[in-house]
Design a protein around this motif. Structure first.
Motif, PDB file in Angstrom:
ATOM      1  N   ASP A 189     -12.029  12.364  17.139  1.00  0.00           N
ATOM      2  CA  ASP A 189     -10.819  11.578  16.922  1.00  0.00           C
ATOM      3  C   ASP A 189     -10.375  11.657  15.401  1.00  0.00           C
ATOM      4  N   PHE A 190     -11.663  12.132  14.673  1.00  0.00           N
ATOM      5  CA  PHE A 190     -11.224  11.669  12.773  1.00  0.00           C
ATOM      6  C   PHE A 190     -10.453  13.779  13.493  1.00  0.00           C
ATOM      7  N   GLU A 191      -9.304  13.506  12.275  1.00  0.00           N
ATOM      8  CA  GLU A 191      -8.254  14.213  12.054  1.00  0.00           C
ATOM      9  C   GLU A 191      -7.594  14.343  10.919  1.00  0.00           C
ATOM     10  N   ILE A 192      -8.105  15.863  10.193  1.00  0.00           N
ATOM     11  CA  ILE A 192      -7.957  16.346   8.156  1.00  0.00           C
ATOM     12  C   ILE A 192      -6.001  15.561   8.701  1.00  0.00           C
ATOM     13  N   SER A 193      -5.944  14.401   8.481  1.00  0.00           N
ATOM     14  CA  SER A 193      -4.166  14.607   8.206  1.00  0.00           C
ATOM     15  C   SER A 193      -3.573  15.440   7.412  1.00  0.00           C
TER      16      SER A 193
ATOM     17  N   GLY B 189      -5.472   9.462   5.432  1.00  0.00           N
ATOM     18  CA  GLY B 189      -5.015  10.395   5.332  1.00  0.00           C
ATOM     19  C   GLY B 189      -3.897  10.909   5.526  1.00  0.00           C
ATOM     20  N   ASP B 190      -3.004  10.007   5.703  1.00  0.00           N
ATOM     21  CA  ASP B 190      -1.432  10.306   6.699  1.00  0.00           C
ATOM     22  C   ASP B 190      -1.023  10.388   5.702  1.00  0.00           C
ATOM     23  N   THR B 191      -1.320   9.438   4.770  1.00  0.00           N
ATOM     24  CA  THR B 191      -0.172   9.586   3.430  1.00  0.00           C
ATOM     25  C   THR B 191      -0.428  10.635   2.363  1.00  0.00           C
ATOM     26  N   ILE B 192      -1.234  11.235   2.897  1.00  0.00           N
ATOM     27  CA  ILE B 192      -1.766  12.365   1.148  1.00  0.00           C
ATOM     28  C   ILE B 192      -0.282  13.789   2.001  1.00  0.00           C
ATOM     29  N   ASN B 193       0.546  13.738   1.045  1.00  0.00           N
ATOM     30  CA  ASN B 193       1.257  14.913   0.784  1.00  0.00           C
ATOM     31  C   ASN B 193       1.042  16.553   0.414  1.00  0.00           C
TER      32      ASN B 193
ATOM     33  N   PRO C 118       0.896  -0.799   0.153  1.00  0.00           N
ATOM     34  CA  PRO C 118      -0.325  -0.227   0.404  1.00  0.00           C
ATOM     35  C   PRO C 118       0.933   1.416  -0.128  1.00  0.00           C
ATOM     36  N   PRO C 119       0.188   2.544  -0.362  1.00  0.00           N
ATOM     37  CA  PRO C 119       1.279   3.550  -1.017  1.00  0.00           C
ATOM     38  C   PRO C 119       1.346   4.450   0.561  1.00  0.00           C
ATOM     39  N   THR C 120       2.259   4.927   1.109  1.00  0.00           N
ATOM     40  CA  THR C 120       2.460   5.782   2.311  1.00  0.00           C
ATOM     41  C   THR C 120       3.171   7.115   2.020  1.00  0.00           C
ATOM     42  N   ASN C 121       3.159   7.038   0.666  1.00  0.00           N
ATOM     43  CA  ASN C 121       3.222   8.983   0.528  1.00  0.00           C
ATOM     44  C   ASN C 121       2.788   8.740  -1.071  1.00  0.00           C
ATOM     45  N   VAL C 122       1.656  10.287  -1.012  1.00  0.00           N
ATOM     46  CA  VAL C 122       0.494   9.976  -2.477  1.00  0.00           C
ATOM     47  C   VAL C 122       0.337  11.293  -2.661  1.00  0.00           C
ATOM     48  N   PHE C 123       0.571  11.486  -3.881  1.00  0.00           N
ATOM     49  CA  PHE C 123       0.703  12.856  -4.108  1.00  0.00           C
ATOM     50  C   PHE C 123      -1.243  12.973  -4.673  1.00  0.00           C
ATOM     51  N   THR C 124      -1.705  14.133  -4.150  1.00  0.00           N
ATOM     52  CA  THR C 124      -3.153  14.422  -4.606  1.00  0.00           C
ATOM     53  C   THR C 124      -2.494  16.051  -5.157  1.00  0.00           C
ATOM     54  N   HIS C 125      -3.798  15.998  -6.312  1.00  0.00           N
ATOM     55  CA  HIS C 125      -3.361  17.128  -6.749  1.00  0.00           C
ATOM     56  C   HIS C 125      -5.731  18.639  -5.909  1.00  0.00           C
ATOM     57  N   PHE C 126      -6.460  17.405  -7.452  1.00  0.00           N
ATOM     58  CA  PHE C 126      -8.075  17.532  -6.152  1.00  0.00           C
ATOM     59  C   PHE C 126      -8.276  16.717  -5.354  1.00  0.00           C
ATOM     60  N   PRO C 127      -9.720  17.405  -4.246  1.00  0.00           N
ATOM     61  CA  PRO C 127      -9.348  17.385  -2.647  1.00  0.00           C
ATOM     62  C   PRO C 127     -10.392  15.905  -2.666  1.00  0.00           C
ATOM     63  N   TRP C 128     -10.888  15.202  -4.118  1.00  0.00           N
ATOM     64  CA  TRP C 128     -11.980  13.845  -3.658  1.00  0.00           C
ATOM     65  C   TRP C 128     -10.678  13.341  -3.371  1.00  0.00           C
ATOM     66  N   PHE C 129     -10.507  12.925  -4.133  1.00  0.00           N
ATOM     67  CA  PHE C 129      -8.652  11.905  -3.894  1.00  0.00           C
ATOM     68  C   PHE C 129      -8.438  11.850  -2.181  1.00  0.00           C
ATOM     69  N   ALA C 130      -8.437  13.235  -1.773  1.00  0.00           N
ATOM     70  CA  ALA C 130      -8.096  13.368  -0.159  1.00  0.00           C
ATOM     71  C   ALA C 130      -8.950  13.504   0.752  1.00  0.00           C
ATOM     72  N   ASP C 131      -9.895  13.295  -0.068  1.00  0.00           N
ATOM     73  CA  ASP C 131     -11.312  12.428   1.306  1.00  0.00           C
ATOM     74  C   ASP C 131     -11.252  11.171   1.165  1.00  0.00           C
ATOM     75  N   MET C 132     -10.761  10.570  -0.299  1.00  0.00           N
ATOM     76  CA  MET C 132     -11.167   8.805  -0.313  1.00  0.00           C
ATOM     77  C   MET C 132     -10.132   8.454   1.031  1.00  0.00           C
ATOM     78  N   ALA C 133      -8.828   8.968   0.810  1.00  0.00           N
ATOM     79  CA  ALA C 133      -7.389   8.823   1.553  1.00  0.00           C
ATOM     80  C   ALA C 133      -8.286   8.560   3.621  1.00  0.00           C
ATOM     81  N   SER C 134      -8.884   9.955   3.392  1.00  0.00           N
ATOM     82  CA  SER C 134      -9.189   9.973   5.187  1.00  0.00           C
ATOM     83  C   SER C 134     -10.699   9.112   5.143  1.00  0.00           C
ATOM     84  N   ALA C 135     -11.686   8.185   4.510  1.00  0.00           N
ATOM     85  CA  ALA C 135     -12.228   7.574   4.582  1.00  0.00           C
ATOM     86  C   ALA C 135     -11.707   6.030   4.697  1.00  0.00           C
ATOM     87  N   LEU C 136     -11.167   6.089   4.111  1.00  0.00           N
ATOM     88  CA  LEU C 136      -9.893   4.969   4.353  1.00  0.00           C
ATOM     89  C   LEU C 136      -9.296   5.005   5.311  1.00  0.00           C
ATOM     90  N   GLY C 137      -8.853   5.077   6.060  1.00  0.00           N
ATOM     91  CA  GLY C 137      -7.823   6.312   7.310  1.00  0.00           C
ATOM     92  C   GLY C 137      -6.854   5.860   6.828  1.00  0.00           C
TER      93      GLY C 137
END
Length: 410
Positions: free
Chosen positions: A123-127, A99-103, A78-97
């Motif tokens: 305890d939900f954090e937008i990492s 979110g800390d991978t998004i750089n 699984p990726p531990t260091n992930v780039f995205t630009h538009f926010p829907w993928f950052a939302d997805m990462a957070s939904a999957l627990g």
């Protein structure tokens, strides 16, 4: 190591990152035929797409997803260091627990909107809150971030300055693969050189793919079940079409200096919280030359919507209370039915991932159909999402909170 040195690395240095599918014979790795970049050369992967287990059976890498126009993407881990630009993928990462991978993610308003909807979750954090950047990015930035995965549509990337298909291939081979489908947002037209490789996907199909790459299938399936139940409840509760309100879906400046109408029920995942509700688009009979249409107050009064859904108003982009006051004080705006009847309603952003999608479906259903789904409370600047009782909720908020924490039965 300098960026120039890293460009000279062997084609794949990632943990078994691989593209596959018919598209790639046509050129994502090889570069597009006729590409204006004269330095574009064909590259050959150094790994095969399958491995062989102890019985001699070929198996696919464990973290695999497929999407147009990219093709198949496989990761060994699984990726531990992930780039995205538009926010829907950052939302997805957070939904999957994860979110800390998004750089990186563009636009700080994304965190404002997601925070509004999820503030009630303990305890939900937008990492990635402090990892927002500027619009656009360079190849050099991607080398510096050194991401395992780029959750961005490469077709869209090639419409930006100084990006070619050979650059796309270089990044995928030297850093990490791409995964995204931007033009499904509005069923827009992709660049001509990608048109034959393009298909449209829903928001939750994108989420499905992201979950597979992260190895978080059980969380995805649990959240998808929540959404299926929510859509079923909405569908069963909608009034007949003849009894549905007219709605204007608008982007409005606080001082009313600019008003833009958007399609309410158009295809694409940017409308995945309005289209299922089936309200009547107040501007439905009018021509649009693009996704937005600039209008004035007279044009708004002419269609006279029952409800106004005002984008960005749960973020600092728009001062909702002042905007609403300006509408009431405007000699034309004050005549609009939605203004007179206090049915000017807040909205988040169309750039939603699955978390925002769940809440925006519930929110908009209550705003459009209070008799069927319960009334939406009046909004004041700084409010967070209402703490509806379990009887008032259209989906199980506690179930979602448990999924986000990873404390749920599959």
């Amino acid at each position: 190591m300098s960026g120039d040195d890293r460009r000279r690395l062997a084609p794949t240095r990632r943990n078994y990152v691989k593209y596959g599918g018919a598209l790639l014979g046509g050129g994502l790795l090889a570069g597009c035929a006729g590409n204006s970049d004269s330095e574009s050369t064909q590259t050959t992967p150094t790994e095969t797409e399958t491995t062989t287990d102890a019985t001699g059976t070929e198996t696919e890498p464990p973290y695999t997803a497929e999407i147009a126009p990219v093709g198949r993407v496989s990761l060994e881990e699984p990726p531990t260091n992930v780039f995205t630009h538009f926010p829907w993928f950052a939302d997805m990462a957070s939904a999957l627990g994860r979110g800390d991978t998004i750089n990186n993610v563009w636009w700080s308003g994304t965190t404002e909107a997601l925070n509004y909807f999820t503030d009630g979750f303990n305890d939900f954090e937008i990492s990635w809150r402090d990892r927002t950047g500027e619009y656009g990015f360079t190849k050099e930035q991607l080398y510096e971030l050194d991401s395992d995965l780029h959750l961005v549509d490469p077709a869209w990337v090639t419409t930006q300055d100084n990006w070619s298909r050979s650059d796309i291939s270089e990044v995928s081979n030297n850093i990490g693969p791409w995964f995204g489908n931007y033009y499904s947002g509005s069923h827009g037209t992709p660049p001509e050189t990608w048109a034959d490789e393009y298909e449209y996907n829903t928001l939750w199909e994108l989420f499905d793919g992201a979950a597979s790459l992260y190895g978080e299938r059980s969380r995805y399936e649990a959240l998808a079940a929540v959404r299926d139940n929510l859509l079923e409840r909405i569908e069963n509760g909608l009034p007949p079409e003849s009894e549905r309100p007219t709605a204007a879906y608008l982007s409005i400046e606080t001082d009313l200096s600019a008003i833009y109408a958007l399609r309410l029920n158009s295809l694409g995942y940017w409308n995945s919280h309005t289209r299922p509700l089936g309200a009547v688009d107040a501007f439905g009979g009018q021509e649009f030359s693009g996704p937005f249409k600039r209008i004035d107050m007279e044009a708004l009064l002419e269609v006279d919507p029952d409800v106004i859904l005002a984008l960005w108003t749960v973020t600092e982009t728009v001062d909702f209370e002042q905007m609403e006051k300006n509408l009431r004080d405007d000699p034309v705006g004050s005549e609009v039915s939605a203004v007179q009847n206090d049915r000017v309603c807040v909205q988040g952003t169309r750039w939603q991932g699955p978390l925002m999608n769940l809440f925006q479906l519930e929110m908009t259903a209550k705003q459009l159909y209070p008799e069927q789904f319960g009334e939406w409370p009046r909004y004041q600047n700084g409010d967070t999402y209402p703490a509806f009782s379990s009887d008032e909720q259209l989906f199980d908020h506690q179930r979602v909170a448990d999924i986000l924490r990873g404390e749920f039965d599959a």
